[in-house]
Scaffold this motif. Structure first.
Motif, PDB file in Angstrom:
ATOM      1  N   ASP A   1       8.082 -14.299  28.650  1.00  0.00           N
ATOM      2  CA  ASP A   1       7.209 -14.160  27.475  1.00  0.00           C
ATOM      3  C   ASP A   1       7.580 -15.219  26.434  1.00  0.00           C
ATOM      4  O   ASP A   1       8.718 -15.261  25.979  1.00  0.00           O
TER       5      ASP A   1
ATOM      6  N   ASP B   1      10.448 -14.340  23.910  1.00  0.00           N
ATOM      7  CA  ASP B   1       9.472 -14.353  22.813  1.00  0.00           C
ATOM      8  C   ASP B   1      10.116 -13.979  21.475  1.00  0.00           C
ATOM      9  O   ASP B   1       9.806 -14.584  20.448  1.00  0.00           O
TER      10      ASP B   1
ATOM     11  N   HIS C   1      10.120 -16.184  18.194  1.00  0.00           N
ATOM     12  CA  HIS C   1       9.492 -15.720  16.945  1.00  0.00           C
ATOM     13  C   HIS C   1      10.489 -15.841  15.786  1.00  0.00           C
ATOM     14  O   HIS C   1      10.114 -16.170  14.668  1.00  0.00           O
TER      15      HIS C   1
ATOM     16  N   HIS D   1       2.335 -17.482  27.134  1.00  0.00           N
ATOM     17  CA  HIS D   1       2.035 -18.461  26.080  1.00  0.00           C
ATOM     18  C   HIS D   1       3.371 -19.043  25.637  1.00  0.00           C
ATOM     19  O   HIS D   1       4.428 -18.526  26.002  1.00  0.00           O
TER      20      HIS D   1
ATOM     21  N   THR E   1       5.918 -19.742  22.456  1.00  0.00           N
ATOM     22  CA  THR E   1       6.190 -19.182  21.127  1.00  0.00           C
ATOM     23  C   THR E   1       7.153 -20.086  20.360  1.00  0.00           C
ATOM     24  O   THR E   1       8.181 -20.498  20.901  1.00  0.00           O
TER      25      THR E   1
ATOM     26  N   HIS F   1       2.876 -17.841  17.935  1.00  0.00           N
ATOM     27  CA  HIS F   1       2.580 -18.432  19.245  1.00  0.00           C
ATOM     28  C   HIS F   1       1.892 -19.779  19.036  1.00  0.00           C
ATOM     29  O   HIS F   1       1.438 -20.075  17.939  1.00  0.00           O
TER      30      HIS F   1
HETATM   31 ZN   LIG Z   1       4.982 -13.016  20.806  1.00  0.00          ZN
END
Ligand SMILES: [Zn+2]
Length: 364
Positions: free
Chosen positions: A41, A254, A258, A297, A299, A327
């Motif tokens: 992720d 992810d 982030h 995706h 990030t 993202h």
């Molecule tokens: Zn995310």
């Protein structure tokens, strides 16, 4: 004499070539019986590159890939996708709006790979380090117009009767309004485990593992759960002998991105890398197994920049720099390994991942 010299040359060449590069590429006519989709992720190419750099360019699992492709991740309503729309794209073959799970923008339900695999009587498994009802696993198991309907998603996941369901998010399976999904699944014959150690010790399907109320701990505290759970899941599903579909997620890459936190990102990348090695090893030992490694995706908009502006000088250090806490719309790289890997190359839509797996497993 010339021939001997040539043989010597070839032998020398083979000796000098790393083992990975010598492994025969998959043959065109082999039947695909097992498919493992591994999702990092938020894992863009720069995240993989950071792992390679930190690994001092010693081969990572990604270096073992036999075929690679570029995947476009945009959703139906946004050039920058969320995990819901991208999991729906990979899980059902349809682009939808951000935050939607297994439904089109007009609420039409679209079937996912777990449903199609169940119909063909394949064994199925989902293993994550976030909630089991989080957006990525949900795209392969559920249908709802809002990814935050965690309880609804947990109910739908329970109804799928997966052979293995393991991760965090216990909260959403516990008793609410007199209904406990855990109790219901136990009544259906599931062995319920609350720790990774207990899960790894269970030898009989089906298994439900809920190891945290919400997210599992970060990789630094989680230990080698994900690689071991990957190995355990593939062994148990494979032992059924009827073919299987599994989705395994390195969910917390992810989170590191982030938070623009390279340490967490790299810890999670190393953990995911170890899990991908396990899946590739399984494919080596079990012909007929295809492993597709991809991201939903990118990030963080991660870039890897040099400390010196003078590129004629030798390097004086690099820096991991993020351009957003969200993202990005940058396409991601897909890494394919094992039987049927040759079907994954070129530039493709993320929805094609579903279409190609459906075809290879002969799902209807
Ligand atoms: Zn995310």
């Amino acid at each position: 004499m010339k021939r001997i010299a040539y043989s010597l040359f070839v032998a020398l060449l083979l000796w000098a070539t790393p083992t990975e590069a010598r492994r025969p590429k998959p043959q065109a006519d082999e039947e695909v019986r097992n498919v493992v989709v591994m999702i990092g992720d938020g894992m863009g190419l720069a995240q993989v590159a950071a792992l390679m750099i930190e690994n001092r360019y010693e081969p990572t699992s990604f270096d073992r890939a036999q075929y690679t492709a570029i995947c476009k991740t945009y959703s139906a309503n946004n050039r920058v996708t969320d995990s819901g729309a991208s999991a729906t794209a990979m899980g059902t073959g349809h682009k939808t709006d951000n935050s939607r799970i297994g439904v089109l923008p007009d609420d039409t339900l679209v079937e996912n790979l777990v449903e199609l695999a169940k119909r063909r009587n394949l064994a199925t498994g989902i293993v994550v380090t976030s909630y089991l009802s989080d957006a990525t696993p949900a795209g392969f198991t559920a249908h709802t117009n809002n990814r935050r309907n965690y309880r609804t998603i947990a109910e739908m996941l329970a109804a799928q009767r997966l052979d293995i369901a393991a991760g965090g998010g216990r909260t959403y399976f516990e008793e609410q309004e007199g209904r406990s999904l855990i109790a219901e699944m136990q009544a259906q014959g599931y062995t319920y485990t609350e720790t990774p150690e207990a899960f790894l010790a269970v030898d009989r399907l089906p298994i439900l593992g809920l190891f945290a109320d919400k997210y599992m701990p970060a990789a630094a505290e989680r230990g080698d759960y994900l690689p071991r759970a990957t190995e355990h899941t593939l062994e148990l599903l494979g032992r059924e002998g009827k073919g299987f579909f599994a989705m395994i997620e390195g969910s917390q890459i992810d989170i590191g991105c982030h938070n623009n936190d390279p340490k967490t990102m790299l810890d999670e990348m190393r953990d995911f890398d170890a899990a991908v090695h396990k899946a590739f090893d399984y494919a080596d030992a079990h012909p007929g197994t295809l492993v597709v490694v991809v991201a939903d995706h990118e990030t963080g908009g991660l870039t890897i920049v040099s400390n010196n502006k003078d590129f004629t000088a030798s390097e004086s250090g690099i820096e991991y720099r993020y351009s957003t806490s969200g993202h990005t719309g940058t396409p991601v790289v897909l890494y394919a390994y094992g039987t049927g890997a040759q079907h994954f190359s070129g530039v493709m839509e993320n929805t094609e991942i579903f279409a190609r797996i459906k075809k290879l497993l002969d799902l209807k």
